[in-house]
Design an enzyme around this catalytic site. Structure first.
Site, PDB file in Angstrom:
ATOM      1  N   GLY A  15      32.292  48.515  44.207  1.00 36.82           N
ATOM      2  CA  GLY A  15      31.471  47.385  43.786  1.00 36.82           C
ATOM      3  C   GLY A  15      31.129  46.527  44.983  1.00 36.82           C
ATOM      4  O   GLY A  15      31.722  46.640  46.053  1.00 36.82           O
ATOM      5  N   ASP A 135      38.324  30.269  45.032  1.00 35.27           N
ATOM      6  CA  ASP A 135      37.216  30.980  44.359  1.00 35.27           C
ATOM      7  C   ASP A 135      37.747  31.663  43.106  1.00 35.27           C
ATOM      8  O   ASP A 135      37.450  32.827  42.843  1.00 35.27           O
ATOM      9  CB  ASP A 135      36.590  31.988  45.329  1.00 35.27           C
ATOM     10  CG  ASP A 135      35.221  32.471  44.846  1.00 35.27           C
ATOM     11  OD1 ASP A 135      34.626  31.800  43.975  1.00 35.27           O
ATOM     12  OD2 ASP A 135      34.747  33.510  45.334  1.00 35.27           O
TER      13      ASP A 135
HETATM   14  N1  ATP Z   1      41.836  46.011  44.988  1.00 36.93           N
HETATM   15  C1  ATP Z   1      40.879  46.504  44.217  1.00 36.93           C
HETATM   16  N2  ATP Z   1      41.065  47.627  43.513  1.00 36.93           N
HETATM   17  C2  ATP Z   1      40.113  48.133  42.728  1.00 36.93           C
HETATM   18  N3  ATP Z   1      38.927  47.579  42.572  1.00 36.93           N
HETATM   19  C3  ATP Z   1      38.660  46.445  43.244  1.00 36.93           C
HETATM   20  C4  ATP Z   1      39.614  45.851  44.095  1.00 36.93           C
HETATM   21  N4  ATP Z   1      39.088  44.728  44.612  1.00 36.93           N
HETATM   22  C5  ATP Z   1      37.858  44.629  44.104  1.00 36.93           C
HETATM   23  N5  ATP Z   1      37.587  45.637  43.295  1.00 36.93           N
HETATM   24  C6  ATP Z   1      36.345  45.863  42.552  1.00 36.93           C
HETATM   25  O1  ATP Z   1      35.266  45.829  43.474  1.00 36.93           O
HETATM   26  C7  ATP Z   1      34.164  45.108  42.939  1.00 36.93           C
HETATM   27  C8  ATP Z   1      33.653  44.123  43.963  1.00 36.93           C
HETATM   28  O2  ATP Z   1      34.685  43.235  44.261  1.00 36.93           O
HETATM   29  P1  ATP Z   1      34.408  41.888  45.025  1.00 36.93           P
HETATM   30  O3  ATP Z   1      35.678  41.170  45.182  1.00 36.93           O
HETATM   31  O4  ATP Z   1      33.623  42.164  46.246  1.00 36.93           O
HETATM   32  O5  ATP Z   1      33.443  41.214  43.944  1.00 36.93           O
HETATM   33  P2  ATP Z   1      33.260  39.715  43.557  1.00 36.93           P
HETATM   34  O6  ATP Z   1      34.578  39.117  43.246  1.00 36.93           O
HETATM   35  O7  ATP Z   1      32.206  39.669  42.499  1.00 36.93           O
HETATM   36  O8  ATP Z   1      32.653  39.118  44.867  1.00 36.93           O
HETATM   37  P3  ATP Z   1      33.250  38.012  45.798  1.00 36.93           P
HETATM   38  O9  ATP Z   1      34.714  37.992  45.632  1.00 36.93           O
HETATM   39  O10 ATP Z   1      32.778  38.419  47.134  1.00 36.93           O
HETATM   40  O11 ATP Z   1      32.651  36.763  45.291  1.00 36.93           O
HETATM   41  C9  ATP Z   1      34.634  44.455  41.664  1.00 36.93           C
HETATM   42  O12 ATP Z   1      33.996  45.093  40.590  1.00 36.93           O
HETATM   43  C10 ATP Z   1      36.110  44.702  41.581  1.00 36.93           C
HETATM   44  O13 ATP Z   1      36.453  45.070  40.301  1.00 36.93           O
END
Ligand code: ATP
Length: 537
Positions: A15, A135
Site C-alpha cells: 500500500g 498521527d
Molecule cells: N507492518 C506492516 N505490515 C503489513 N502491512 C502494513 C504494515 N505497515 C503498513 N502496512 C499497510 O501498508 C499500507 C500503507 O501503509 P502506510 O502506513 O504508508 O499508509 P497510511 O497510514 O495511509 O499513510 P501514512 O501513514 O503515510 O499517513 C496500509 O494499507 C497498511 O495496511
C-alpha cells in the site's frame, strides 16, 4: 525482487501512504533470519532527499528501534542507502482499522472500548519513552489476525507509523513540499501550530473511539479548512448509540484545551472500566463504576512534550499568556486578546467556554502549514479586490497528491445495522448502531513557500469631480462657452491681421448698391400692384 540495503529484498507493494510506500519484503538468505517476511516502508523521495529528514531519521533510529510493546508494530531496522530511506518492520498479517471499519461497519461499545484501551496502552508506553505518535488514526492501526490453539481467530490491534509524523515534520519538508497530517484527526493545538504534547495523541484516540462507534469521525466538512475550523470551534455531539460513560471518555479526550485531557494510562484504565460496566453481563457495581468514570479522567499532570516545541509550563495559567511584548489592556475574558503574537492572531477565535485558550508561544520556526492555509482562506474570504490571492499561492486550489482513493464501498448503506467486532471483542451490546462511513484522509500539497498572500494593491484616489453637485447640463454649457470664446479670439485675430475690414467696406458698398436697386424694384412693384388693386376695388 528489488534489493534494499544489503539485507532485504522487496517483493510487492502492500500500500501507499502520504509518506511512502509499504512493501512486503524478506530478509536475504545469507543473513540471520534469512527468508523471514518483513514490511518495508520506503519513504518518499522528497523526504529521503531532505537532509533534515535524513538527520532526524538517523537521530531517532535508536528511539524507534527500542520502542517495544505488544500493541506497537516493531521497527526492526532503518536503512539509509544513497537517496533511499526505509523502515523495516514486522509484517502484520491483517487489514488496517480504516479498511476494516469501512468493510464491516461500526463496533459495539464494548469492542470499541477494549480496542481503544489497547491502543491507549501502546500510547502510554511510548509516551513514557518520550515518543508522541502525532498521527493517530484508524489507518495507522493494523489488526493482526492470529489463530489460537482452539482454532478461534482473534484480532490484535497494532499501532504503527511511530515517529513518521515527526520525521516528515521537518522544516524543509513542511515548508516547501506538503504538510503531513490528517485533518479529521488533528488536535486543535496542532491545527493552530502551537506546541504539542502527548495530549495530541489523546485527542486522536478520542476521535478514533468516536469513529469506531459511529463509522465516521466527529468533525467533518467539505474541505480541510472546514474540518479544522470544526476542531477549533465546534463541540462534538453525542450520537444516540453511545452510552453515557463512553461519551464521558470521548468528551474528555476531545477537550479543546490539551491541558484538560487525561493521560494515556488513565484513558486505558477508564476504557476498561467502561467496557466492563456497559456490557450485557455487567454487574450493578460494574455499571456504577462505569457511570463514575469521570473520576479516572483527570487532566494529565505531566504530558510528554514533542521535541522541538517548547513545553507548556505546568504553573502557567493558560489564560494569562500575553502577547509578546506585553499588552497593557489585557482582558482575561477576551479569548482573542491572549493570542501569543501577531502570527497566531490570524486563527479564528475559539468560542467562550470551549476551554481552548491559547497557551504557549508558537514555534519559532515560522508559520505552521495549517496556519498558512487557514490564513489564506481567511484572506480569501475578506478580499474584495479581484486577484488579491494568486492561484499558485492558494493551497486549496492545489490538487491533493495522494494516491486516488479506493472506490467507496456502498455496503454500509445497505447494512446500516451491521457492526464490526474483531473476534476477541465479541460481546453483546444492546445499543442500536448508526450507519457510518469513514472518509478518506486527505493530504494537501502546499505552495512552494508558505509566504503570506501578497498585500492588496493600494486603492487609487478617486478623481475629483468637476461637477460635484451634479447640475444637469452643466458640462454641455461649459463646452459651448469655450467654443464661443475661441471663435471670438479667432475673429479678432483675423480682423486685425488680414485685409478683411477692406473687403467688408467694399462689400458694404456693394450691399448699398444692391439694396438701393432692390428698393427701386420694390417701389415699382408696389406701384403696379397698388394701382391694379385700386382698379378692382
Ligand atoms: N507492518 C506492516 N505490515 C503489513 N502491512 C502494513 C504494515 N505497515 C503498513 N502496512 C499497510 O501498508 C499500507 C500503507 O501503509 P502506510 O502506513 O504508508 O499508509 P497510511 O497510514 O495511509 O499513510 P501514512 O501513514 O503515510 O499517513 C496500509 O494499507 C497498511 O495496511
Amino acid at each position: 525482487m528489488r534489493p534494499v540495503g544489503s539485507k532485504y529484498l522487496l517483493e510487492e507493494p502492500l500500500g501507499r501512504g502520504a509518506t511512502g510506500t509499504v512493501w512486503r519484503g524478506q530478509v536475504r538468505e545469507e543473513h540471520e533470519g534469512g527468508g523471514g517476511a518483513v514490511a518495508v516502508k520506503v519513504l518518499k523521495e522528497e523526504l529521503a532527499s531532505d537532509p533534515d529528514v535524513v538527520m532526524r531519521f538517523l537521530r531517532e533510529r535508536s528511539v524507534l528501534l527500542r520502542l517495544r510493546h505488544p500493541h506497537i508494530v516493531r521497527v526492526r531496522d532503518l536503512v539509509v542507502e544513497g537517496d533511499l530511506l526505509a523502515l523495516v518492520m514486522d509484517l502484520i498479517d491483517g487489514p488496517d482499522l480504516h479498511r476494516y471499519l469501512r468493510e464491516n461497519g461500526p463496533f459495539t461499545p464494548v469492542a470499541a472500548s477494549l480496542l481503544t484501551a489497547a491502543i491507549a496502552d501502546a500510547l502510554a508506553a511510548s509516551h513514557a519513552d518520550g515518543v508522541v505518535h502525532r498521527d493517530l488514526k484508524p489507518a495507522n492501526v493494523l489488526l493482526a489476525t492470529t489463530t489460537g490453539e482452539d482454532g478461534a481467530e482473534s484480532m490484535h490491534p497494532m499501532l504503527t507509523d511511530f515517529g513518521i509524523a515527526r520525521l516528515a515534520d521537518s522544516p524543509g519538508v513542511t515548508r516547501t513540499h506538503e504538510f503531513v497530517g490528517t485533518p479529521a484527526y488533528v488536535a486543535p493545538e496542532s491545527a493552530q501550530g502551537k506546541p504539542q504534547t502527548s495530549a495530541v495523541d489523546i485527542y486522536g484516540a478520542g476521535i478514533l473511539l468516536f469513529e469506531l462507534l459511529t463509522g465516521s469521525p466527529p468533525f467533518r466538512g467539505d474541505s480541510a479548512i472546514e474540518v479544522l475550523h470544526a476542531h477549533l470551534n465546534d463541540q462534538p455531539r453525542r450520537p444516540g448509540n453511545i452510552p453515557e460513560p463512553l461519551w464521558t471518555v470521548i468528551e474528555r479526550c476531545l477537550r479543546k484545551d490539551p491541558a484538560q485531557r487525561p493521560s494515556a494510562e488513565n484513558l486505558a484504565r477508564a476504557l476498561r472500566v467502561v467496557a466492563a460496566g456497559v456490557g450485557v453481563h455487567a454487574t450493578p457495581s460494574q455499571a456504577e463504576a462505569a457511570l463514575g468514570v469521570a473520576a479516572l479522567l483527570g487532566p494529565d499532570a505531566d504530558p510528554t512534550p514533542v521535541p522541538g516545541t517548547p513545553p507548556q509550563s505546568p504553573d502557567a495559567d493558560p489564560t494569562q499568556v500575553l502577547p509578546s511584548g506585553g499588552a497593557p489592556s489585557y482582558d482575561p475574558n477576551a479569548v482573542t486578546s491572549v493570542m501569543p503574537n501577531e502570527r497566531t492572531r490570524v486563527m479564528p477565535p475559539m468560542p467562550p467556554g470551549s476551554g481552548g485558550t491559547p497557551q504557549q508561544t508558537p514555534q519559532a520556526q515560522g508559520p505552521h502549514p495549517w496556519e498558512s492555509q487557514l490564513s489564506a482562506a481567511r484572506h480569501r474570504n475578506e478580499q474584495t479586490e479581484v486577484g488579491y490571492l494568486a492561484p499558485e499561492q492558494d493551497p486549496l486550489r492545489r490538487r491533493p497528491r495522494r494516491q486516488p482513493a479506493p472506490p467507496q464501498q456502498p455496503q454500509h448503506q445497505g447494512h446500516p445495522q451491521r457492526q464490526a467486532q474483531p473476534p476477541q471483542y465479541r460481546q453483546g451490546y444492546g445499543y442500536p448502531q448508526q450507519q457510518g462511513y469513514a472518509p478518506q484522509p486527505q493530504r494537501y500539497e502546499r505552495p512552494a513557500a508558505p509566504t503570506p498572500p501578497a498585500p492588496a494593491p493600494a486603492r487609487r484616489e478617486p478623481r475629483r469631480s468637476a461637477n460635484p453637485v451634479k447640475i444637469p447640463g452643466l458640462g454641455c454649457l461649459k463646452g459651448c462657452l469655450t467654443v464661443i470664446l475661441v471663435l471670438i479670439v479667432v475673429f479678432v485675430v483675423v480682423w486685425y491681421t488680414t485685409p478683411l475690414p477692406d473687403w467688408v467696406n467694399s462689400t458694404r458698398n456693394l450691399w448699398d448698391a444692391t439694396s438701393g436697386w432692390a428698393h427701386t424694384v420694390w417701389d415699382k412693384v408696389s406701384a403696379i400692384t397698388g394701382d391694379s388693386g385700386g382698379g378692382k376695388g
